[in-house]
Design a protein around this motif. Structure first.
Motif, mmCIF file in Angstrom:
data_model
loop_
_atom_site.group_PDB
_atom_site.id
_atom_site.type_symbol
_atom_site.label_atom_id
_atom_site.label_comp_id
_atom_site.label_asym_id
_atom_site.label_seq_id
_atom_site.Cartn_x
_atom_site.Cartn_y
_atom_site.Cartn_z
ATOM 1 N N THR A 94 -0.077 89.072 9.594
ATOM 2 C CA THR A 94 -0.786 87.943 9.001
ATOM 3 C C THR A 94 -2.111 87.749 9.724
ATOM 4 O OG1 THR A 94 0.219 86.290 10.470
ATOM 5 C CG2 THR A 94 1.357 86.748 8.391
ATOM 6 N N VAL A 95 -3.095 87.305 8.976
ATOM 7 C CA VAL A 95 -4.385 86.893 9.517
ATOM 8 C C VAL A 95 -4.405 85.376 9.487
ATOM 9 C CG1 VAL A 95 -6.880 86.866 9.126
ATOM 10 C CG2 VAL A 95 -5.561 88.946 8.687
ATOM 11 N N SER A 96 -4.822 84.735 10.571
ATOM 12 C CA SER A 96 -4.807 83.265 10.570
ATOM 13 C C SER A 96 -5.878 82.694 11.477
ATOM 14 C CB SER A 96 -3.428 82.736 10.996
ATOM 15 O OG SER A 96 -3.112 83.154 12.307
ATOM 16 N N ILE A 97 -6.163 81.421 11.257
ATOM 17 C CA ILE A 97 -7.009 80.654 12.158
ATOM 18 C C ILE A 97 -6.262 79.385 12.550
ATOM 19 C CG2 ILE A 97 -9.232 81.525 11.350
ATOM 20 C CD1 ILE A 97 -9.542 79.005 9.660
ATOM 21 N N ILE A 98 -6.517 78.929 13.770
ATOM 22 C CA ILE A 98 -5.950 77.685 14.285
ATOM 23 C C ILE A 98 -7.096 76.685 14.387
ATOM 24 C CG2 ILE A 98 -4.626 76.609 16.138
ATOM 25 C CD1 ILE A 98 -3.137 78.838 14.714
ATOM 26 N N LEU A 99 -6.887 75.484 13.893
ATOM 27 C CA LEU A 99 -7.965 74.516 13.795
ATOM 28 C C LEU A 99 -7.416 73.099 13.779
ATOM 29 C CD1 LEU A 99 -9.187 74.574 10.086
ATOM 30 C CD2 LEU A 99 -7.056 75.542 10.845
ATOM 31 N N SER A 100 -8.319 72.127 13.764
ATOM 32 C CA SER A 100 -7.913 70.730 13.694
ATOM 33 C C SER A 100 -7.272 70.437 12.340
ATOM 34 C CB SER A 100 -9.127 69.820 13.886
ATOM 35 O OG SER A 100 -8.809 68.481 13.565
ATOM 36 N N SER A 101 -6.190 69.680 12.358
ATOM 37 C CA SER A 101 -5.517 69.320 11.105
ATOM 38 C C SER A 101 -6.417 68.505 10.188
ATOM 39 C CB SER A 101 -4.245 68.530 11.413
ATOM 40 O OG SER A 101 -3.255 69.357 11.981
ATOM 41 N N ALA A 102 -7.423 67.844 10.752
ATOM 42 C CA ALA A 102 -8.332 67.038 9.935
ATOM 43 C C ALA A 102 -9.053 67.881 8.890
ATOM 44 C CB ALA A 102 -9.351 66.338 10.840
ATOM 45 N N LEU A 103 -9.215 69.160 9.144
ATOM 46 C CA LEU A 103 -9.903 70.039 8.201
ATOM 47 C C LEU A 103 -8.983 70.507 7.071
ATOM 48 C CD1 LEU A 103 -11.881 72.175 10.802
ATOM 49 C CD2 LEU A 103 -12.780 70.372 9.315
#
Length: 253
Positions: A206-215
């Motif tokens: 899998t390809v993924s990004i981790i980021l703020s849930s606000a986005l």
């Protein structure tokens, strides 16, 4: 004499091939087991005598490919085999292909970008480019992303046909062709993940990004979704062009 030597050589070669086949069968059983496997269980599963299995295990133990369990009876993977396994994962073709694309995904989004492969209980990170602008989101190769919060783990769980299907995965795949999760009640971080497939249609990574849930609330940022999808498409084209799992629901279905 020449004919006799030829038949003898052919017989020895056949025996070596058979020995390799038995070795692979033993390692297959150990890889599927949740703990140490006893000789009796191996013999039953492989339909062999305990004596024959024991001989193979002794050879594999001498080579460092299997070890006796520390507690109780049975055998587990050896340290050398674990070394080979790590090398196979971290230097695999898909990791090498994905490396520049994962870096580009990080540069395009500014977020921590990951490539993860299937492992027991979730998705193991095998490649990461950590964001310099979000202290605390430092995920290194070897980390395991777990259910139910990780969309990477959920995609692997879904495409490996495990039950029950994680909530919202099919809905998200239909609508966005990716899975995502906003963890607003926990650490405030969320993720977006897209699947990659082997030539036979099984999930490869899998390809993924981790980021703020606000986005991700109330809906994911379209540009971020497209960045993850575009990266997955580019890697898929290099790795196994045009392959899609039959479990992938049609867009808008």
């Amino acid at each position: 004499m020449a004919a006799g030597r030829t038949r003898s050589s052919e017989g020895a070669a056949s025996a070596r091939v058979k020995s390799v086949e038995v070795t692979v069968q033993i390692l297959d059983v150990l890889s599927e087991a949740s703990g140490a496997v006893r000789v009796t269980d191996l013999a039953r599963q492989l339909d062999m005598t305990k004596a024959r299995v024991s001989r193979h295990l002794q050879t594999l133990t001498n080579l460092g490919l299997v070890d006796r369990a520390r507690e109780g009876e049975g055998y587990v993977f050896g340290r050398k085999l674990l070394k080979f396994g790590r090398a196979a994962v971290y230097r695999s073709n898909i990791v090498e292909i994905s490396r520049p694309f994962i870096t580009d995904l990080h540069n395009a989004t500014g977020h921590t970008a990951l490539l993860s492969t299937p492992t027991r209980g979730g998705a193991m990170v095998v490649l990461s480019v950590n964001s310099q602008f979000e202290p605390g989101i430092m995920i290194h190769p070897g980390a395991v992303l777990s259910l139910p919060e990780s969309p990477a783990a959920r995609l692997i769980y879904y495409f490996e046909k495990k039950k029950p299907t994680p909530p919202r995965v099919v809905e998200n795949l239909k609508r966005y062709a990716v899975d995502f999760e906003a963890n607003v009640r926990g650490n405030g971080l969320g993720g977006i993940a897209a699947p990659l497939f082997e030539p036979d249609g099984l999930i490869a990574a899998t390809v993924s990004i981790i980021l703020s849930s606000a986005l991700l609330i109330p809906d994911p940022d379209p540009e971020l979704l497209e960045s993850v999808k575009a990266t997955a498409r580019a890697i898929q084209d290099e790795y196994a062009e045009g392959v899609v799992s039959p479990l992938m629901p049609p867009q808008g279905a």
